[in-house]
Write an enzyme that holds these catalytic residues in place. Structure first.
Site, PDB file in Angstrom:
ATOM      1  N   LYS A  50      35.403  28.437  44.626  1.00 24.40           N
ATOM      2  CA  LYS A  50      36.622  28.216  43.801  1.00 24.40           C
ATOM      3  C   LYS A  50      37.678  29.271  44.090  1.00 24.40           C
ATOM      4  O   LYS A  50      38.834  28.946  44.349  1.00 24.40           O
ATOM      5  CB  LYS A  50      36.237  28.261  42.321  1.00 24.40           C
ATOM      6  N   ASN A  51      37.278  30.525  44.071  1.00 25.21           N
ATOM      7  CA  ASN A  51      38.285  31.593  44.190  1.00 25.21           C
ATOM      8  C   ASN A  51      38.804  31.747  45.610  1.00 25.21           C
ATOM      9  O   ASN A  51      39.782  32.468  45.832  1.00 25.21           O
ATOM     10  CB  ASN A  51      37.720  32.923  43.667  1.00 25.21           C
ATOM     11  N   CYS A  74      44.444  35.310  28.144  1.00 29.31           N
ATOM     12  CA  CYS A  74      43.392  34.317  28.016  1.00 29.31           C
ATOM     13  C   CYS A  74      42.220  35.000  27.335  1.00 29.31           C
ATOM     14  O   CYS A  74      42.272  36.209  27.093  1.00 29.31           O
ATOM     15  CB  CYS A  74      43.020  33.706  29.361  1.00 29.31           C
ATOM     16  N   ARG A  90      45.468  40.041  30.787  1.00 30.75           N
ATOM     17  CA  ARG A  90      45.802  39.615  32.141  1.00 30.75           C
ATOM     18  C   ARG A  90      47.304  39.640  32.446  1.00 30.75           C
ATOM     19  O   ARG A  90      47.933  38.600  32.707  1.00 30.75           O
ATOM     20  CB  ARG A  90      45.206  38.231  32.429  1.00 30.75           C
ATOM     21  N   ASP A  94      32.659  38.424  37.141  1.00 28.30           N
ATOM     22  CA  ASP A  94      32.407  37.003  36.873  1.00 28.30           C
ATOM     23  C   ASP A  94      30.926  36.709  36.619  1.00 28.30           C
ATOM     24  O   ASP A  94      30.588  35.632  36.131  1.00 28.30           O
ATOM     25  CB  ASP A  94      32.903  36.141  38.051  1.00 28.30           C
ATOM     26  N   ARG A 113      35.559  23.662  35.176  1.00 28.91           N
ATOM     27  CA  ARG A 113      36.671  24.288  35.914  1.00 28.91           C
ATOM     28  C   ARG A 113      36.175  24.993  37.168  1.00 28.91           C
ATOM     29  O   ARG A 113      36.956  25.226  38.094  1.00 28.91           O
ATOM     30  CB  ARG A 113      37.397  25.313  35.034  1.00 28.91           C
TER      31      ARG A 113
HETATM   32  C1  UD1 Z   1      40.438  37.093  40.197  1.00 23.64           C
HETATM   33  C2  UD1 Z   1      39.468  35.953  40.074  1.00 23.64           C
HETATM   34  C3  UD1 Z   1      38.571  36.125  38.846  1.00 23.64           C
HETATM   35  C4  UD1 Z   1      37.891  37.496  38.911  1.00 23.64           C
HETATM   36  C5  UD1 Z   1      38.912  38.604  39.128  1.00 23.64           C
HETATM   37  C6  UD1 Z   1      38.266  39.974  39.348  1.00 23.64           C
HETATM   38  C7  UD1 Z   1      40.606  34.057  41.041  1.00 23.64           C
HETATM   39  C8  UD1 Z   1      41.246  32.726  40.835  1.00 23.64           C
HETATM   40  N1  UD1 Z   1      40.198  34.694  39.961  1.00 23.64           N
HETATM   41  O1  UD1 Z   1      41.268  37.082  39.036  1.00 23.64           O
HETATM   42  O2  UD1 Z   1      37.591  35.093  38.859  1.00 23.64           O
HETATM   43  O3  UD1 Z   1      37.218  37.706  37.693  1.00 23.64           O
HETATM   44  O4  UD1 Z   1      39.712  38.322  40.292  1.00 23.64           O
HETATM   45  O5  UD1 Z   1      37.380  39.942  40.406  1.00 23.64           O
HETATM   46  O6  UD1 Z   1      40.420  34.496  42.163  1.00 23.64           O
HETATM   47  N2  UD1 Z   1      45.818  43.327  36.182  1.00 23.64           N
HETATM   48  C9  UD1 Z   1      46.940  43.957  35.674  1.00 23.64           C
HETATM   49  N3  UD1 Z   1      48.171  43.604  36.189  1.00 23.64           N
HETATM   50  C10 UD1 Z   1      48.302  42.680  37.182  1.00 23.64           C
HETATM   51  C11 UD1 Z   1      47.139  42.061  37.717  1.00 23.64           C
HETATM   52  C12 UD1 Z   1      45.916  42.416  37.198  1.00 23.64           C
HETATM   53  O7  UD1 Z   1      46.852  44.791  34.775  1.00 23.64           O
HETATM   54  O8  UD1 Z   1      49.448  42.397  37.605  1.00 23.64           O
HETATM   55  C13 UD1 Z   1      44.483  43.667  35.624  1.00 23.64           C
HETATM   56  C14 UD1 Z   1      43.855  42.433  34.938  1.00 23.64           C
HETATM   57  O9  UD1 Z   1      44.321  42.285  33.605  1.00 23.64           O
HETATM   58  C15 UD1 Z   1      42.393  42.777  35.014  1.00 23.64           C
HETATM   59  C16 UD1 Z   1      42.261  43.502  36.346  1.00 23.64           C
HETATM   60  O10 UD1 Z   1      43.580  43.966  36.675  1.00 23.64           O
HETATM   61  O11 UD1 Z   1      42.049  43.626  33.951  1.00 23.64           O
HETATM   62  C17 UD1 Z   1      41.723  42.651  37.477  1.00 23.64           C
HETATM   63  O12 UD1 Z   1      42.568  41.537  37.683  1.00 23.64           O
HETATM   64  P1  UD1 Z   1      42.726  40.811  39.097  1.00 23.64           P
HETATM   65  O13 UD1 Z   1      41.919  41.520  40.121  1.00 23.64           O
HETATM   66  O14 UD1 Z   1      44.168  40.612  39.346  1.00 23.64           O
HETATM   67  O15 UD1 Z   1      42.021  39.404  38.803  1.00 23.64           O
HETATM   68  P2  UD1 Z   1      42.613  37.943  39.009  1.00 23.64           P
HETATM   69  O16 UD1 Z   1      43.291  37.831  40.319  1.00 23.64           O
HETATM   70  O17 UD1 Z   1      43.356  37.515  37.778  1.00 23.64           O
END
Ligand code: UD1
Length: 416
Positions: free
Chosen positions: A22-23, A116, A121, A305, A397
């Site tokens: 998925k990711n 969420c 996030r 995850d 999902r």
């Molecule tokens: C992706 C994965 C999700 C996985 C996560 C961490 C997908 C579709 N989803 O989510 O399944 O759990 O990586 O391995 O690939 N953060 C900020 N600011 C930002 C971006 C992130 O503060 O602009 C924080 C987030 O709130 C979170 C942490 O950084 O606490 C990690 O987020 P991130 O690595 O960006 O995860 P996703 O890309 O949302």
């Protein structure tokens, strides 16, 4: 498909072939629009998030068809750069379209993904990074508008190795003028896969899988035929399920090299593992052993995850386990449901302290998000008797057909 009914309490026995990731699929689907031509994707999981993403691509003007198991996307003519609010708000991954829409259309419009249940996030890291490449954002009440007339390569360092922000930078830099050097990039295998996909279309990305990426912008991409790698989180879910329920399971099409942190935990839990070429056999008997100290971490650490699935499995362990969640601040939402089943779990700040219990009691459970929902399925499979997991759509999902998979492991399971 309102709820899953699961008759648990028997050891698992059988084989499952692991679905596509998925990711990896979601950012790859976003990347497809960078090319004015046709992309063939194989092993793309038919999960709800992918189907939403395909609807968004259709709105942009992509022509999409499935031929047997191959997904064919023709992105020659795009006529829109706006993600419809109904999809944008439902699917956080739509934020990943920012980089590719700006790369292809030089403008983008998406609704705010919002918080969420697993945490706030925010998207500050995405926006700051894309700005460095030339994007200008207009933050409006309804959503985010962006333009990027001349995407230009630069050197930048992420304050945290965000997976989504790393992907957005790659997507915008792929067709930018000049070279982008990205430091402190996320190293998740799904990012390596996105780079492998883009390079198969003629992009020039070096350093995939490391913290330093060098992306040399190219003028255009070409057609490709690409097979998406298997899903390490789905494989990990079934590994932990086997450790929780006991049994003898063969997983096929497993990305073994991506699962070393999970294999290490399974060893601590006392499960036997035998690896073959893309296969993993797991044997486990009786209650698992406890895991005294584990923290989630960016790759190659233990994946956030799989934290909920591990929590469910350790509810039955012999002894006391401690899990610290370091990535998402609100990812212990399943604890209430597990307590209803008799689990003894205390939460202290970002740590769950789990005193293993001999058995869980079957009951009605409510999935509130994808991985938490899968963890409840693990608890239900381990509890002797019939449990129901409501709001099954959350699980769909990310799991293509969890009913089929668990039936092939001998579990009596149906959806109602
Ligand atoms: C992706 C994965 C999700 C996985 C996560 C961490 C997908 C579709 N989803 O989510 O399944 O759990 O990586 O391995 O690939 N953060 C900020 N600011 C930002 C971006 C992130 O503060 O602009 C924080 C987030 O709130 C979170 C942490 O950084 O606490 C990690 O987020 P991130 O690595 O960006 O995860 P996703 O890309 O949302």
């Amino acid at each position: 498909m309102e709820y899953l009914e699961i008759r648990g309490g028997s050891p698992l026995k059988g084989e499952v072939c692991i679905q596509g990731s998925k990711n990896a699929a979601l950012p790859i689907l976003s990347a497809v629009i960078l090319h004015r031509g046709t992309t063939v994707l194989r092993n793309c999981p038919k999960i709800i998030d992918v189907l939403y993403m395909l609807e968004i691509l259709k709105d942009f003007g992509c022509r999409i068809s499935w031929e047997r198991e191959a997904l064919i996307i023709d992105a020659t003519c795009l006529c829109a750069s706006q993600v419809a609010e109904c999809y944008g708000r439902q699917m956080r991954s739509s934020i990943m379209l920012l980089g590719s829409l700006l790369g292809r259309m030089k403008e983008a419009s998406v609704s705010y993904p919002g918080g969420c249940v697993i945490g706030a996030r925010p998207i500050d890291i995405h926006l700051a990074a894309l700005k460095k490449l030339g994007a200008i954002f207009l933050e409006e009440p309804a959503g985010l508008k962006a333009v990027c007339c001349h995407p230009t390569g630069t050197t930048l360092k992420l304050p945290f190795p965000s997976v989504g922000a790393t992907e957005n930078v790659i997507l915008l830099a792929a067709l930018a003028e000049g070279t982008t050097c990205l430091e402190n990039a996320a190293r998740e295998p799904e990012i390596e896969e996105l780079c492998r996909f883009l390079n198969s279309m003629g992009a020039r990305i070096c350093g995939a899988g490391t913290s330093n990426l060098v992306i040399t912008g190219v003028k255009k991409l070409h057609d490709t035929d690409f097979t998406i790698m298997p899903d390490r989180i789905v494989a990990g879910t079934y590994m932990l399920m086997t450790a929780a329920t006991g049994g003898d399971v063969l997983l096929r099409n497993v990305p073994i090299e991506q699962l070393s942190s999970v294999q290490k935990i399974l060893r601590q839990m006392g499960a036997k593992q035998e690896t073959g070429e893309h296969t993993l056999r797991i044997q486990s008997q009786g209650r698992p052993d406890c895991v005294p100290n584990l923290s989630t971490a960016p790759y190659p650490g233990f994946p956030t995850d799989l934290q909920s699935p591990l929590l469910a499995a350790l509810s039955l362990a012999q002894g006391t386990s401690v899990i610290e969640e370091t990535i998402f601040e609100a990812r212990f939402k399943i604890v209430e449901d597990l307590r209803h089943m008799g689990a003894k779990i205390q939460i202290e700040n970002q740590k769950a302290i789990i005193e293993g219990t001999e058995e869980l009691t079957p009951t009605d459970l409510i999935a509130r998000e994808l991985r938490g929902g899968a963890a409840l399925v693990i608890a239900a499979a381990a509890a002797k008797g019939t449990s129901r997991v409501h709001q099954y759509h959350y699980i769909a999902r990310g799991y293509e057909n969890i009913i089929r998979d668990l039936q092939s492991l001998g579990i009596v399971i149906q959806s109602t």
